[in-house]
Design a protein around this motif. Structure first.
Motif, PDB file in Angstrom:
ATOM      1  N   UNK A   1     -16.094  47.098 -20.720  1.00  0.00           N
ATOM      2  CA  UNK A   1     -14.955  47.817 -21.305  1.00  0.00           C
ATOM      3  C   UNK A   1     -13.661  47.073 -21.047  1.00  0.00           C
ATOM      4  N   UNK A   2     -13.527  46.518 -19.825  1.00  0.00           N
ATOM      5  CA  UNK A   2     -12.319  45.775 -19.482  1.00  0.00           C
ATOM      6  C   UNK A   2     -12.140  44.566 -20.385  1.00  0.00           C
ATOM      7  N   UNK A   3     -13.209  43.831 -20.593  1.00  0.00           N
ATOM      8  CA  UNK A   3     -13.123  42.628 -21.426  1.00  0.00           C
ATOM      9  C   UNK A   3     -12.775  42.986 -22.872  1.00  0.00           C
ATOM     10  N   UNK A   4     -13.395  44.045 -23.408  1.00  0.00           N
ATOM     11  CA  UNK A   4     -13.097  44.467 -24.782  1.00  0.00           C
ATOM     12  C   UNK A   4     -11.645  44.923 -24.903  1.00  0.00           C
ATOM     13  N   UNK A   5     -11.169  45.620 -23.886  1.00  0.00           N
ATOM     14  CA  UNK A   5      -9.802  46.132 -23.917  1.00  0.00           C
ATOM     15  C   UNK A   5      -8.795  44.992 -23.850  1.00  0.00           C
ATOM     16  N   UNK A   6      -9.072  43.993 -22.996  1.00  0.00           N
ATOM     17  CA  UNK A   6      -8.164  42.846 -22.894  1.00  0.00           C
ATOM     18  C   UNK A   6      -8.125  42.060 -24.202  1.00  0.00           C
ATOM     19  N   UNK A   7      -9.278  41.934 -24.848  1.00  0.00           N
ATOM     20  CA  UNK A   7      -9.314  41.269 -26.149  1.00  0.00           C
ATOM     21  C   UNK A   7      -8.406  42.000 -27.138  1.00  0.00           C
ATOM     22  N   UNK A   8      -8.473  43.346 -27.111  1.00  0.00           N
ATOM     23  CA  UNK A   8      -7.636  44.144 -28.013  1.00  0.00           C
ATOM     24  C   UNK A   8      -6.165  43.981 -27.675  1.00  0.00           C
ATOM     25  N   UNK A   9      -5.836  44.064 -26.373  1.00  0.00           N
ATOM     26  CA  UNK A   9      -4.442  43.922 -25.937  1.00  0.00           C
ATOM     27  C   UNK A   9      -3.817  42.638 -26.491  1.00  0.00           C
ATOM     28  N   UNK A  10      -4.457  41.529 -26.196  1.00  0.00           N
ATOM     29  CA  UNK A  10      -3.847  40.242 -26.540  1.00  0.00           C
ATOM     30  C   UNK A  10      -3.946  39.935 -28.031  1.00  0.00           C
ATOM     31  N   UNK A  11      -4.847  40.617 -28.718  1.00  0.00           N
ATOM     32  CA  UNK A  11      -4.933  40.436 -30.158  1.00  0.00           C
ATOM     33  C   UNK A  11      -3.781  41.163 -30.858  1.00  0.00           C
ATOM     34  N   UNK A  12      -3.596  42.458 -30.548  1.00  0.00           N
ATOM     35  CA  UNK A  12      -2.568  43.232 -31.261  1.00  0.00           C
ATOM     36  C   UNK A  12      -1.164  42.910 -30.746  1.00  0.00           C
TER      37      UNK A  12
ATOM     38  N   UNK B   1      -8.105  35.917 -18.094  1.00  0.00           N
ATOM     39  CA  UNK B   1      -6.979  35.022 -17.800  1.00  0.00           C
ATOM     40  C   UNK B   1      -6.797  33.952 -18.875  1.00  0.00           C
ATOM     41  N   UNK B   2      -7.866  33.720 -19.671  1.00  0.00           N
ATOM     42  CA  UNK B   2      -7.788  32.694 -20.731  1.00  0.00           C
ATOM     43  C   UNK B   2      -6.759  33.052 -21.803  1.00  0.00           C
ATOM     44  N   UNK B   3      -6.344  34.350 -21.863  1.00  0.00           N
ATOM     45  CA  UNK B   3      -5.432  34.791 -22.908  1.00  0.00           C
ATOM     46  C   UNK B   3      -3.968  34.446 -22.609  1.00  0.00           C
ATOM     47  N   UNK B   4      -3.654  34.038 -21.361  1.00  0.00           N
ATOM     48  CA  UNK B   4      -2.244  33.843 -21.003  1.00  0.00           C
ATOM     49  C   UNK B   4      -1.877  32.359 -21.067  1.00  0.00           C
ATOM     50  N   UNK B   5      -0.584  32.107 -21.132  1.00  0.00           N
ATOM     51  CA  UNK B   5      -0.066  30.732 -21.165  1.00  0.00           C
ATOM     52  C   UNK B   5       0.256  30.211 -19.772  1.00  0.00           C
TER      53      UNK B   5
ATOM     54  N   UNK C   1       2.525  35.717 -19.555  1.00  0.00           N
ATOM     55  CA  UNK C   1       2.546  35.354 -18.136  1.00  0.00           C
ATOM     56  C   UNK C   1       1.680  36.334 -17.347  1.00  0.00           C
ATOM     57  N   UNK C   2       0.854  35.798 -16.436  1.00  0.00           N
ATOM     58  CA  UNK C   2       0.034  36.627 -15.556  1.00  0.00           C
ATOM     59  C   UNK C   2       0.498  36.467 -14.118  1.00  0.00           C
ATOM     60  N   UNK C   3       0.722  37.607 -13.443  1.00  0.00           N
ATOM     61  CA  UNK C   3       1.055  37.611 -12.020  1.00  0.00           C
ATOM     62  C   UNK C   3      -0.169  38.070 -11.245  1.00  0.00           C
TER      63      UNK C   3
ATOM     64  N   UNK D   1       4.506  38.900 -23.024  1.00  0.00           N
ATOM     65  CA  UNK D   1       3.718  39.753 -22.131  1.00  0.00           C
ATOM     66  C   UNK D   1       3.854  39.268 -20.698  1.00  0.00           C
ATOM     67  N   UNK D   2       4.150  40.193 -19.810  1.00  0.00           N
ATOM     68  CA  UNK D   2       4.101  39.926 -18.362  1.00  0.00           C
ATOM     69  C   UNK D   2       3.028  40.856 -17.806  1.00  0.00           C
TER      70      UNK D   2
END
Length: 579
Positions: A512-523, A539-543, A371-373, A529-530
């Motif tokens: 860096x932000x995009x690479x970090x977000x890829x890592x977050x949602x991958x691991x 934002x594409x990573x959230x449901x 979830x993204x707020x 996740x909230x």
């Protein structure tokens, strides 16, 4: 009167004196024995020298004084050493209890405490006030009690031989151990209180300056930054110099009073102890015996003059009271059994003047959901995370985890929640130790595996010290993105089912932000996740997306659905992507 008023309702000093009274009494008696051995050493030494000077017909006549001289010479450092061990053991026991109590009180309601105290005050409380209580015992209580006991014992002993002279010596010692200390505390009281106030101001200024140092550097006002505290430092130094001058003059006066006592003893012994040779042998012994008393008596005034600092510390500590635990009966949820978080018509407002108002906010977040707020700054996104954690309580509505109210899982909430915020704190120790904070029971192999999963293996193994690299103060050795990855490795070790992300990529460049977000949602793909964020990068990573404004929820749904059906969302997304 000030002294008794301070301790009338005290709960930080008196209870521990009673609790460890046996050890305290032992330390005081050992201190008294130290002074007795010092005086007896000088007495037997003086007698032995006098007796030897009369050419005794047999060495056995001075053999016993020689043995006593050796015994008291050994006894003085032995008793002194044991007294130091006992007194410091007593003080360390007390201050350990005090620090434990203080941290528990602050931990119990840190938000309440920071509402009533500035950060600089908290630093002063933690760094100085407990130390002041420690010095109260070591510099004031112990020396004062021992000197009073010596004064009484010495005066009574002299009174047995000559009541008038005993009373006269008592008056002189009374000046040394009571009158001069009272004068000292009277003169120095306002000065020490001023010094304490200036030091607290310095703590507050330095805290503000350090936290805002980046702004000072960016604005180019380095000189102004350096001069911010110079006025207070000069005032503090000036006041301290006046205290030093007063202390020198006072100690010189105390030495003069002690010289007067020595002269009185010389006159008294020559008038009363020179009628025959046997008595005359005790003249130098009696006079020499009083010299060691100065070491116990003169420091009393210095201990008394610091009373304003102690009083302020005691008063401030007594304002820190334990917070009543109003939590309901606690339950433990097995992390494997977690299935949902529900926010039902939650309403929260800090106060009537606060711009943050969350009204009738509802969401059902299921296991594994992302979830993204989103929303403008200051709208209450981080506040929702605090409500979910249980750090804040809603005025209306309910927050539940697996049908249990959030207040019911506070004692073990770290098993359910882990948090990654904008600036995770890294300690000035090794990389391994920093990651191990996530779970101290994990092996080195598990820690290295977590570091590899967050994409830091190649970087770390290229460093000279590899996994034992010191990260520096607040993680200075690593970049912002690397610091976030280290903190993410902690979360992997903690292995809680719910991860709260509070704008962890703010301030990073887009790549860096995009690479970090890829890592977050991958691991974290198997976690719930909230994610609080201020724009639509990643934002594409959230449901599910919840977009908030000052009136409540403006829009919500999946990113794909909103992009197709909501023109405002589509416009924001295109702006964020630079389309």
């Amino acid at each position: 009167m000030n002294f008794f008023k301070t301790f009338k309702s005290d709960t930080w000093v008196k209870p521990y004196i009673k609790q460890y009274k046996g050890l305290l009494i032992t330390a005081l008696l050992l201190g008294l024995m130290t002074s007795f051995c010092a005086a007896a050493l000088m007495f037997t030494s003086g007698y032995t020298i006098d007796k030897a000077a009369t050419h005794p017909i047999n060495i056995l006549l001075i053999y016993i004084p020689i043995l006593l001289t050796r015994a008291f010479g050994i006894g003085r450092p032995v008793f002194k050493y044991i007294e130091r061990l006992m007194s410091h053991n007593w003080v360390l026991k007390v201050t350990s209890d005090l620090r434990t109590r203080l941290y528990k009180n602050l931990e119990g309601d840190a938000s309440f405490f920071t509402e009533h105290h500035k950060t600089g005050d908290i630093m002063g409380l933690l760094s100085e006030d407990i130390s002041h209580l420690q010095n109260l015992y070591l510099r004031t209580v112990f020396p004062a009690v021992i000197s009073y006991l010596l004064t009484i014992v010495a005066s009574l002993a002299l009174g047995v031989f000559n009541p008038s002279f005993g009373f006269f010596v008592f008056l002189l010692l009374f000046v040394e151990v009571f009158l001069v200390p009272l004068i000292s505390v009277t003169i120095e009281s306002a000065r020490r209180a001023y010094q304490k106030e200036v030091k607290n101001d310095l703590y507050i200024q330095l805290t503000d300056n350090i936290l805002g140092v980046d702004d000072w550097v960016v604005s180019g006002r380095k000189k102004d930054f350096k001069n911010l505290t110079s006025k207070n430092i000069k005032s503090l130094d000036s006041s301290k110099n006046k205290s030093k001058a007063f202390r020198r003059n006072r100690d010189f006066g105390l030495q003069l009073v002690f010289v007067a006592i020595v002269v009185c003893f010389l006159i008294f012994t020559n008038l009363t102890m020179t009628h025959n040779q046997a008595q005359a042998n005790f003249v130098s012994a009696v006079v020499l015996a009083i010299f060691p008393l100065s070491d116990a008596i003169i420091p009393v005034s210095q201990g008394f003059e610091e009373w304003p600092l102690y009083k302020d510390s005691i008063n401030r500590l007594n304002t820190v009271q334990p917070v009543t635990n109003n939590l309901p009966k606690q339950v433990t949820i097995n992390p494997k059994d977690f299935n949902s978080i529900s926010l039902n018509n939650v309403t929260f407002e800090y106060d009537s003047n606060s711009p943050i108002l969350i009204k009738n906010f509802s969401q059902n977040i299921h296991k594994g959901e992302k979830l993204a707020l989103l929303g403008p700054s200051g709208i209450g996104k981080t506040t929702i995370l605090q409500l979910i954690l249980g750090d804040l309580s809603p005025q209306q509505g309910q927050i539940q985890v697996n049908d249990f109210d959030i207040s019911q899982i506070q004692e073990n909430r770290e098993q359910i929640f882990s948090v990654l915020n904008q600036k995770p704190f890294l300690f000035n120790t090794t990389l391994m130790n920093n990651v191990r904070l996530g779970n101290e029971q994990k092996s080195d192999a598990a820690i290295k595996q977590a570091i590899e999963r967050v994409g830091l293996k190649d970087l770390i193994e290229s460093l000279p010290d590899k996994y034992n690299t010191i990260v520096g103060e607040n993680g200075a050795r690593f970049s912002g993105g690397e610091q976030e990855r280290i903190a993410l490795a902690r979360i992997l070790l903690q292995d809680a089912p719910v991860v709260l992300l509070d704008e962890p990529t703010v301030g990073l460049d887009p790549i860096t932000e995009n690479e970090l977000l890829e890592t977050f949602f991958d691991v974290l793909q198997d976690k719930t996740i909230i994610w609080v964020t201020h724009h639509l990068q990643g934002i594409k990573h959230v449901d599910h997306v919840v977009f908030m404004n000052d009136k409540g929820i403006e829009m919500e749904g999946s990113p794909q659905q909103l992009y197709q059906t909501n023109s405002h969302f589509k416009e924001l997304y295109q702006m964020d992507q630079g389309i």
